[in-house]
Design an enzyme around this catalytic site. Sequence first.
Site, PDB file in Angstrom:
ATOM      1  N   PHE A   1      53.353  53.307  33.358  1.00 52.11           N
ATOM      2  CA  PHE A   1      52.226  52.479  32.945  1.00 52.11           C
ATOM      3  C   PHE A   1      51.404  53.270  31.933  1.00 52.11           C
ATOM      4  CE2 PHE A   1      50.272  48.628  35.199  1.00 52.11           C
ATOM      5  CZ  PHE A   1      51.485  47.989  35.328  1.00 52.11           C
TER       6      PHE A   1
ATOM      7  N   TRP B   1      33.293  29.303  52.438  1.00 53.95           N
ATOM      8  CA  TRP B   1      31.840  29.447  52.549  1.00 53.95           C
ATOM      9  C   TRP B   1      31.382  30.254  51.341  1.00 53.95           C
ATOM     10  CZ3 TRP B   1      28.372  29.142  57.174  1.00 53.95           C
ATOM     11  CH2 TRP B   1      28.930  28.318  58.179  1.00 53.95           C
TER      12      TRP B   1
ATOM     13  N   GLN C   1      36.840  46.010  30.604  1.00 52.31           N
ATOM     14  CA  GLN C   1      38.150  46.263  30.016  1.00 52.31           C
ATOM     15  C   GLN C   1      38.743  45.007  29.389  1.00 52.31           C
ATOM     16  OE1 GLN C   1      41.792  47.333  32.554  1.00 52.31           O
ATOM     17  NE2 GLN C   1      41.462  49.106  31.246  1.00 52.31           N
TER      18      GLN C   1
ATOM     19  N   HIS D   1      42.151  43.615  28.245  1.00 49.00           N
ATOM     20  CA  HIS D   1      43.579  43.889  28.383  1.00 49.00           C
ATOM     21  C   HIS D   1      44.235  43.569  27.055  1.00 49.00           C
ATOM     22  CE1 HIS D   1      47.677  43.896  29.813  1.00 49.00           C
ATOM     23  NE2 HIS D   1      47.269  44.372  30.972  1.00 49.00           N
TER      24      HIS D   1
ATOM     25  N   LEU E   1      47.404  36.640  31.715  1.00 48.18           N
ATOM     26  CA  LEU E   1      47.825  38.037  31.584  1.00 48.18           C
ATOM     27  C   LEU E   1      49.330  38.178  31.396  1.00 48.18           C
ATOM     28  CD1 LEU E   1      46.832  41.040  31.883  1.00 48.18           C
ATOM     29  CD2 LEU E   1      47.758  40.906  34.175  1.00 48.18           C
TER      30      LEU E   1
ATOM     31  N   GLU F   1      51.085  44.870  31.767  1.00 49.44           N
ATOM     32  CA  GLU F   1      51.433  46.109  31.089  1.00 49.44           C
ATOM     33  C   GLU F   1      52.847  46.545  31.488  1.00 49.44           C
ATOM     34  OE1 GLU F   1      48.106  48.717  31.029  1.00 49.44           O
ATOM     35  OE2 GLU F   1      49.362  50.460  31.355  1.00 49.44           O
TER      36      GLU F   1
ATOM     37  N   ARG G   1      44.681  51.327  27.753  1.00 52.40           N
ATOM     38  CA  ARG G   1      44.400  49.934  27.379  1.00 52.40           C
ATOM     39  C   ARG G   1      43.357  49.837  26.286  1.00 52.40           C
ATOM     40  NH1 ARG G   1      44.684  47.008  33.321  1.00 52.40           N
ATOM     41  NH2 ARG G   1      46.940  47.213  33.441  1.00 52.40           N
TER      42      ARG G   1
ATOM     43  N   HIS H   1      39.380  41.479  31.072  1.00 54.69           N
ATOM     44  CA  HIS H   1      40.299  41.627  32.197  1.00 54.69           C
ATOM     45  C   HIS H   1      39.655  42.229  33.431  1.00 54.69           C
ATOM     46  CE1 HIS H   1      44.052  42.204  34.254  1.00 54.69           C
ATOM     47  NE2 HIS H   1      43.983  43.513  34.211  1.00 54.69           N
TER      48      HIS H   1
ATOM     49  N   GLU I   1      36.765  45.580  43.197  1.00 53.23           N
ATOM     50  CA  GLU I   1      36.310  45.441  41.805  1.00 53.23           C
ATOM     51  C   GLU I   1      34.806  45.251  41.688  1.00 53.23           C
ATOM     52  OE1 GLU I   1      38.770  43.012  39.298  1.00 53.23           O
ATOM     53  OE2 GLU I   1      37.307  43.049  37.663  1.00 53.23           O
TER      54      GLU I   1
ATOM     55  N   ARG J   1      39.869  51.802  32.758  1.00 49.59           N
ATOM     56  CA  ARG J   1      40.712  51.892  33.951  1.00 49.59           C
ATOM     57  C   ARG J   1      42.189  51.962  33.564  1.00 49.59           C
ATOM     58  NH1 ARG J   1      43.735  48.181  36.904  1.00 49.59           N
ATOM     59  NH2 ARG J   1      42.955  46.294  35.904  1.00 49.59           N
TER      60      ARG J   1
HETATM   61  C1  LIG Z   1      45.852  38.516  36.292  1.00 45.46           C
HETATM   62  C2  LIG Z   1      45.488  39.856  36.847  1.00 45.46           C
HETATM   63  C3  LIG Z   1      46.478  40.810  37.058  1.00 45.46           C
HETATM   64  C4  LIG Z   1      46.148  42.061  37.576  1.00 45.46           C
HETATM   65  N1  LIG Z   1      47.144  42.975  37.771  1.00 45.46           N
HETATM   66  C5  LIG Z   1      46.839  44.186  38.306  1.00 45.46           C
HETATM   67  C6  LIG Z   1      47.851  45.134  38.601  1.00 45.46           C
HETATM   68  O1  LIG Z   1      49.039  44.896  38.418  1.00 45.46           O
HETATM   69  N2  LIG Z   1      47.477  46.328  39.109  1.00 45.46           N
HETATM   70  C7  LIG Z   1      46.182  46.650  39.363  1.00 45.46           C
HETATM   71  O2  LIG Z   1      45.910  47.744  39.838  1.00 45.46           O
HETATM   72  N3  LIG Z   1      45.191  45.746  39.124  1.00 45.46           N
HETATM   73  C8  LIG Z   1      45.501  44.538  38.619  1.00 45.46           C
HETATM   74  N4  LIG Z   1      44.490  43.629  38.379  1.00 45.46           N
HETATM   75  C9  LIG Z   1      43.143  43.916  38.865  1.00 45.46           C
HETATM   76  C10 LIG Z   1      43.103  43.700  40.379  1.00 45.46           C
HETATM   77  O3  LIG Z   1      43.994  42.692  40.749  1.00 45.46           O
HETATM   78  C11 LIG Z   1      41.719  43.323  40.882  1.00 45.46           C
HETATM   79  O4  LIG Z   1      40.761  44.207  40.380  1.00 45.46           O
HETATM   80  C12 LIG Z   1      41.663  43.385  42.409  1.00 45.46           C
HETATM   81  O5  LIG Z   1      42.719  42.656  42.975  1.00 45.46           O
HETATM   82  C13 LIG Z   1      40.332  42.871  42.929  1.00 45.46           C
HETATM   83  O6  LIG Z   1      40.403  42.797  44.321  1.00 45.46           O
HETATM   84  P1  LIG Z   1      39.098  42.536  45.189  1.00 45.46           P
HETATM   85  O7  LIG Z   1      39.537  42.545  46.605  1.00 45.46           O
HETATM   86  O8  LIG Z   1      38.053  43.482  44.776  1.00 45.46           O
HETATM   87  O9  LIG Z   1      38.607  41.087  44.763  1.00 45.46           O
HETATM   88  P2  LIG Z   1      39.361  39.636  44.716  1.00 45.46           P
HETATM   89  O10 LIG Z   1      40.787  39.712  45.070  1.00 45.46           O
HETATM   90  O11 LIG Z   1      39.006  39.048  43.405  1.00 45.46           O
HETATM   91  O12 LIG Z   1      38.628  38.856  45.870  1.00 45.46           O
HETATM   92  C14 LIG Z   1      37.271  38.469  45.790  1.00 45.46           C
HETATM   93  C15 LIG Z   1      36.911  37.699  47.037  1.00 45.46           C
HETATM   94  O13 LIG Z   1      35.518  37.474  47.065  1.00 45.46           O
HETATM   95  C16 LIG Z   1      35.254  36.140  47.434  1.00 45.46           C
HETATM   96  N5  LIG Z   1      33.926  35.773  46.897  1.00 45.46           N
HETATM   97  C17 LIG Z   1      33.434  36.026  45.665  1.00 45.46           C
HETATM   98  N6  LIG Z   1      32.177  35.558  45.555  1.00 45.46           N
HETATM   99  C18 LIG Z   1      31.854  35.008  46.747  1.00 45.46           C
HETATM  100  C19 LIG Z   1      30.704  34.348  47.273  1.00 45.46           C
HETATM  101  N7  LIG Z   1      29.600  34.152  46.547  1.00 45.46           N
HETATM  102  N8  LIG Z   1      30.736  33.896  48.546  1.00 45.46           N
HETATM  103  C20 LIG Z   1      31.853  34.057  49.301  1.00 45.46           C
HETATM  104  N9  LIG Z   1      32.975  34.669  48.861  1.00 45.46           N
HETATM  105  C21 LIG Z   1      32.967  35.137  47.605  1.00 45.46           C
HETATM  106  C22 LIG Z   1      36.416  35.350  46.884  1.00 45.46           C
HETATM  107  O14 LIG Z   1      36.574  34.142  47.559  1.00 45.46           O
HETATM  108  C23 LIG Z   1      37.564  36.328  47.149  1.00 45.46           C
HETATM  109  O15 LIG Z   1      38.043  36.178  48.460  1.00 45.46           O
HETATM  110  C24 LIG Z   1      44.815  42.367  37.866  1.00 45.46           C
HETATM  111  C25 LIG Z   1      43.824  41.408  37.668  1.00 45.46           C
HETATM  112  C26 LIG Z   1      44.155  40.178  37.142  1.00 45.46           C
HETATM  113  C27 LIG Z   1      43.052  39.199  36.890  1.00 45.46           C
END
Ligand SMILES: Cc1cc2nc3c(=O)[nH]c(=O)nc-3n(C[C@H](O)[C@H](O)[C@H](O)COP(=O)(O)OP(=O)(O)OC[C@H]3O[C@@H](n4cnc5c(N)ncnc54)[C@H](O)[C@@H]3O)c2cc1C
Length: 554
Positions: free
Chosen positions: A115, A153, A228, A230, A240, A243, A274, A338, A362, A373
């Site tokens: 990567f 919720w 970032q 992408h 997306l 990469e 990136r 991204h 995130e 990142r």
């Molecule tokens: C298309 C794409 C591809 C990616 N590919 C990669 C990869 O290959 N490798 C890598 O390392 N990273 C990758 N990333 C980045 C990575 O996937 C994310 O940063 C990471 O999965 C975020 O996880 P999280 O658990 O922090 O949040 P998320 O998985 O986004 O979950 C957020 C949660 O919060 C909840 N939520 C938000 N606001 C509220 C609210 N007000 N009330 C109640 N619930 C709420 C949502 O319902 C959800 O359940 C990618 C990102 C994208 C967009």
Amino acid sequence: MKVHDILIVGAGLAGMRAAIAAHSHLAHLDIALLSKVHPVRSHSVAAQGGINAALGENDSWEAHAFDTTKGGLYLGDQDAIEAMCREASGDILDLERMGVIFSRDEKGRIAQRPFGGAGFPRTCYAADRTGHAILHAMYEQLLKRRIFVYEEWYVTSLIVEEGVCRGVVAWDLLHGGLHAIGAKAVILATGGSGRVFLTSTNAVINTGDGMALAYQAGAPLEDMEFVQFHPTTLKDTGILITEGARGEGGYLLNTLGERFMKTYAPEQMELATRSTVSLAIGQEILEGRGVDGCVLLDLRHLGRARILERLPQIRELSVEFAGVDPIESPIPVRPGAHYQMGGVRTNQWGETELPGLYAAGECACVSVHGANRLGGNSLLETIVFGRRAGRRAAEYAAAKVPRALSDATLRTEETRIRTLMGNKGPERAWQIREELGKIMSLNLGIFRTQKSMTEAGEKVRELKARASHVWLHDRGKIFNTDLIQALELQALLEIAETILAGALAREESRGAHYRSDFPRRDDANWLKHTLAYRTTEGASLKYAPVTITRFQPK
Ligand SMILES: Cc1cc2nc3c(=O)[nH]c(=O)nc-3n(C[C@H](O)[C@H](O)[C@H](O)COP(=O)(O)OP(=O)(O)OC[C@H]3O[C@@H](n4cnc5c(N)ncnc54)[C@H](O)[C@@H]3O)c2cc1C
């Protein structure tokens, strides 16, 4: 009122990992998750390329830590980076034991692909659907432990009393109505804010709600100017293109058919970081060597068999959404928003400046990514720091005595929703959201200047005023997505304000923050974290030092 020991807001990878860790650590605790969508619809499910860990015999966590630090232009806190890289391999093995089916090499070991910005192929993957594989395995673990989930919720506010976070106020989407939910510890795991920008790889639900909740409650947001872009998102839709496509050997070409990365990063070529690749693509397009606002990602030389085995989803997305089959033609791609490197400021254990409030994934800024990142490090961050936050919150909650909550926040939120419902309009939330996205993509994209950002700042202030008058077409209780969009819009505007404030103040270029008017990196003045605090006049900035342990900035 329902009261839990721990309430986790967000059921993506960080949230689920936190819940499982808290439960494994102290099984007697009452742990609940809450999510605005069904857990497996969280954006983590869309992660494609993979998750990093130094598993190879000739690789080491120290090398991973160095690549992460250097890739982040030395803005990441090195103690947090060390913790993440040291614990990565153990976490990958734990994921495997939980049932994640990683792709394999010819010897049957977990396969790893190269990567960008990494000195070693250390990205573990499940074809190009890594997030899907991990999230579903994690969900099974959640069900096995019978952890309660408030499904669909929406949290509108944190409850803070006497300087301590004691729960949330949330709207039940299915039935309608606001509820206060008490908790000794609240963990925010609400993901990113990519939808501040119009062209984004992010799901439409990625509206930065959790960051806005913490910001409104008085906790600072850190390094928000580092968004970032992408390098490779699909023409028109911004979907997306992982990469991993370049990791497997894909080339980037301009309209002259040149592999232009040789001008910008002759050694790393398409696998430079990136921010470097995005800037290069932006420059090619700007200087007229683009193709219809894009450049081309060529995979043809990889051959049909390899594309079908390693990048099946990429092929499908290109065919479905751009009408291009990468087996036969190059894919038109351009940079798109991204990932938010910044977020709610936390320490290595997910603790924020507000007692009782934790953040991971995130939405948090630990900070391990610094100014840029590396691909594969975000999934890793959700797992390592989700686990750590879950464990620390469990210890905190176990030591706390429950106490009665007042209903003051619930009443305030009821008034806020009633006011929104009663608005006369005439504008709709989506109109303002689209305007915001356009102005941010245009003025705070890969190239930024004082002029572009000042203009955007004025516009965002205007949009903020207009957003409080939006008209809700649906005034009912049952599944009122109109209401949710109006609330999300308010969060997006708060996030835009912090990105703008940080970016305008930071008079240097570093990683994802590129200022045409200050094109150099300036360690003497700017090797420091930006902290944004909310005031009635907008974001007020303070600065904090970067933790440097073994790698001196170069
Ligand atoms: C298309 C794409 C591809 C990616 N590919 C990669 C990869 O290959 N490798 C890598 O390392 N990273 C990758 N990333 C980045 C990575 O996937 C994310 O940063 C990471 O999965 C975020 O996880 P999280 O658990 O922090 O949040 P998320 O998985 O986004 O979950 C957020 C949660 O919060 C909840 N939520 C938000 N606001 C509220 C609210 N007000 N009330 C109640 N619930 C709420 C949502 O319902 C959800 O359940 C990618 C990102 C994208 C967009």
